[in-house]
Design an enzyme around this catalytic site. Structure first.
Site, PDB file in Angstrom:
ATOM      1  N   GLU A  28       0.848  -1.195   0.000  1.00  0.00           N
ATOM      2  CA  GLU A  28       0.000   0.000   0.000  1.00  0.00           C
ATOM      3  C   GLU A  28       0.885   1.247   0.000  1.00  0.00           C
ATOM      4  OE1 GLU A  28      -3.428   0.356   0.140  1.00  0.00           O
ATOM      5  OE2 GLU A  28      -3.435   2.497   0.550  1.00  0.00           O
TER       6      GLU A  28
ATOM      7  N   HIS B 142      -0.251  10.747  -2.139  1.00  0.00           N
ATOM      8  CA  HIS B 142      -0.150   9.473  -2.849  1.00  0.00           C
ATOM      9  C   HIS B 142       0.588   9.652  -4.175  1.00  0.00           C
ATOM     10  CE1 HIS B 142      -2.773   7.370  -0.047  1.00  0.00           C
ATOM     11  NE2 HIS B 142      -2.451   6.259  -0.679  1.00  0.00           N
TER      12      HIS B 142
ATOM     13  N   LYS C 192     -12.555 -15.430  10.474  1.00  0.00           N
ATOM     14  CA  LYS C 192     -12.288 -14.941   9.105  1.00  0.00           C
ATOM     15  C   LYS C 192     -13.536 -14.554   8.319  1.00  0.00           C
ATOM     16  CE  LYS C 192      -8.085 -17.671   9.179  1.00  0.00           C
ATOM     17  NZ  LYS C 192      -7.299 -18.762   8.644  1.00  0.00           N
TER      18      LYS C 192
ATOM     19  N   ASP D 205      -1.783 -14.747  11.068  1.00  0.00           N
ATOM     20  CA  ASP D 205      -2.610 -15.236   9.965  1.00  0.00           C
ATOM     21  C   ASP D 205      -3.287 -14.021   9.317  1.00  0.00           C
ATOM     22  OD1 ASP D 205      -4.495 -16.327   8.300  1.00  0.00           O
ATOM     23  OD2 ASP D 205      -4.973 -17.987   9.662  1.00  0.00           O
TER      24      ASP D 205
END
Ligand code: ADP
Length: 318
Positions: free
Chosen positions: A8, A314, A140, A216
């Protein structure tokens, strides 16, 4: 230093800016509110009445000790905390919650649940075990049960950012941040029907720290549940900011924590492996580090948005 692995753009630079603002204001502090991993099998009976009977049996405080004895045989680190049951017709969902030392704990809790199911079969031979995971855990997937009850570590982290730091480092004002937080993270998320998503980008930081430290990464879903609060304090001069995260699922033993690079990152944070003095202390500290990093990420992105600099930064730093 907080290790992050991410693709990112700007994320590391931005989180670093948030850390700087927190550091210059005297630091952040965290409280761990709860520490328990969950697993919820689904079992079926011939009638709803029988399913309700098992629910009452499991939730009766008089039976807790014998259930814990059976459950805790799975590991010297597993300690049963509670069993909460939910019924759908003649199907019963049993949400077991236990502490798991320094392990994230999914293996440990599953083993404990298997022990209890085997034990229950003696008195409830008409119980049909449909699946050791019945999604009421809930692993999840976005689910209100984790947002409300918590899963893994529940942490609240706060800091008071000095007005001059908001101006010099974050390039915005306390007033603009408070207003944006109310209209974006609270009202905007309510308009969107959010579930645990009352934040700007907790999952960016959670995922990056998880990948770097061998967690995880698929658990970023519930681990990123977070409500960010901002309030003007000290007569409007300074900013009180907090993140409340009910389901941070982390471990410092087992799984990907043993890989060379990930173990090195855990070492950097001083939380690698099992805590010798207090089992679970390393994993709990890691959870507070995740929350502190999210606090930094929230501060910086919210400031970029308030100052209208998101697109510009950005373009410059990607
Ligand atoms: P998980 O339950 O998160 O999937 P693993 O089963 O991979 O984790 O790892 C947990 C294992 O590590 C267990 O077998 C446990 O006995 C062992 N262990 C050693 N020290 C600790 C500790 N301090 N806390 C938790 N587990 C520990």
């Amino acid at each position: 230093l907080v290790p992050m692995a991410t693709t990112e753009g700007c994320l590391v630079a931005s989180t670093n800016r948030g850390c700087k603002a927190i550091h210059l204001s005297g630091g952040a502090s965290s409280v761990l509110l709860k520490d328990g991993m969950t697993r919820a099998p689904v079992v079926r009976f011939a009638t709803a009445k029988r399913a309700a009977y098992l629910k009452m049996y499991l939730e009766d405080p008089l039976n807790f000790e014998s259930l814990s004895l059976v459950f805790n045989k799975s590991s010297r680190f597993a300690k049963l905390q509670s069993v909460k049951c939910s019924i759908a017709g003649k199907n019963l969902y049993l949400r077991f919650c236990c502490s798991t030392g320094d392990a994230m704990g999914m293996n440990m809790v599953s083993k404990g649940v298997q022990n209890v199911l085997d034990f229950l079969q003696n008195d409830f031979s008409d119980m049909d075990v449909i699946g050791i995971s019945g999604n009421f855990c809930s692993d999840k997937k976005p689910a209100a049960v984790n947002w409300i009850e918590g899963r893994g570590k529940s942490v609240v982290c706060e800091a008071i950012i000095k007005g001059e730091v908001v101006k010099k480092v974050l390039k915005t004002s306390v007033e603009s941040l408070v207003e944006l937080n109310m209209l974006k993270n609270l009202t905007g998320s309510a308009m969107a029907g959010a579930l645990g998503g009352f934040n700007a980008h907790a999952s960016n930081i959670v995922s990056a720290v998880y990948i770097a430290t061998g967690q995880d990464p698929a658990q970023n879903i519930e681990s990123s549940h977070c409500i960010t609060m901002m309030e003007a304090v000290n007569d409007g001069l300074d900013l009180h900011v907090s993140v409340t995260m009910p389901s941070i699922e982390v471990g410092t033993v087992g799984g990907g924590t043993q890989l060379a690079s990930q173990a090195a990152c855990l070492n950097l944070l001083g939380v690698k492996g099992a805590s010798k003095e207090t089992p679970g202390a390393n994993a709990r500290l890691l959870a507070t580090i995740v929350a502190g990093s999210v606090l930094a990420g929230e501060l910086s992105l919210m400031s970029a948005l308030a100052a209208g600099q998101l697109v510009k930064s950005h373009m410059k730093y990607n």
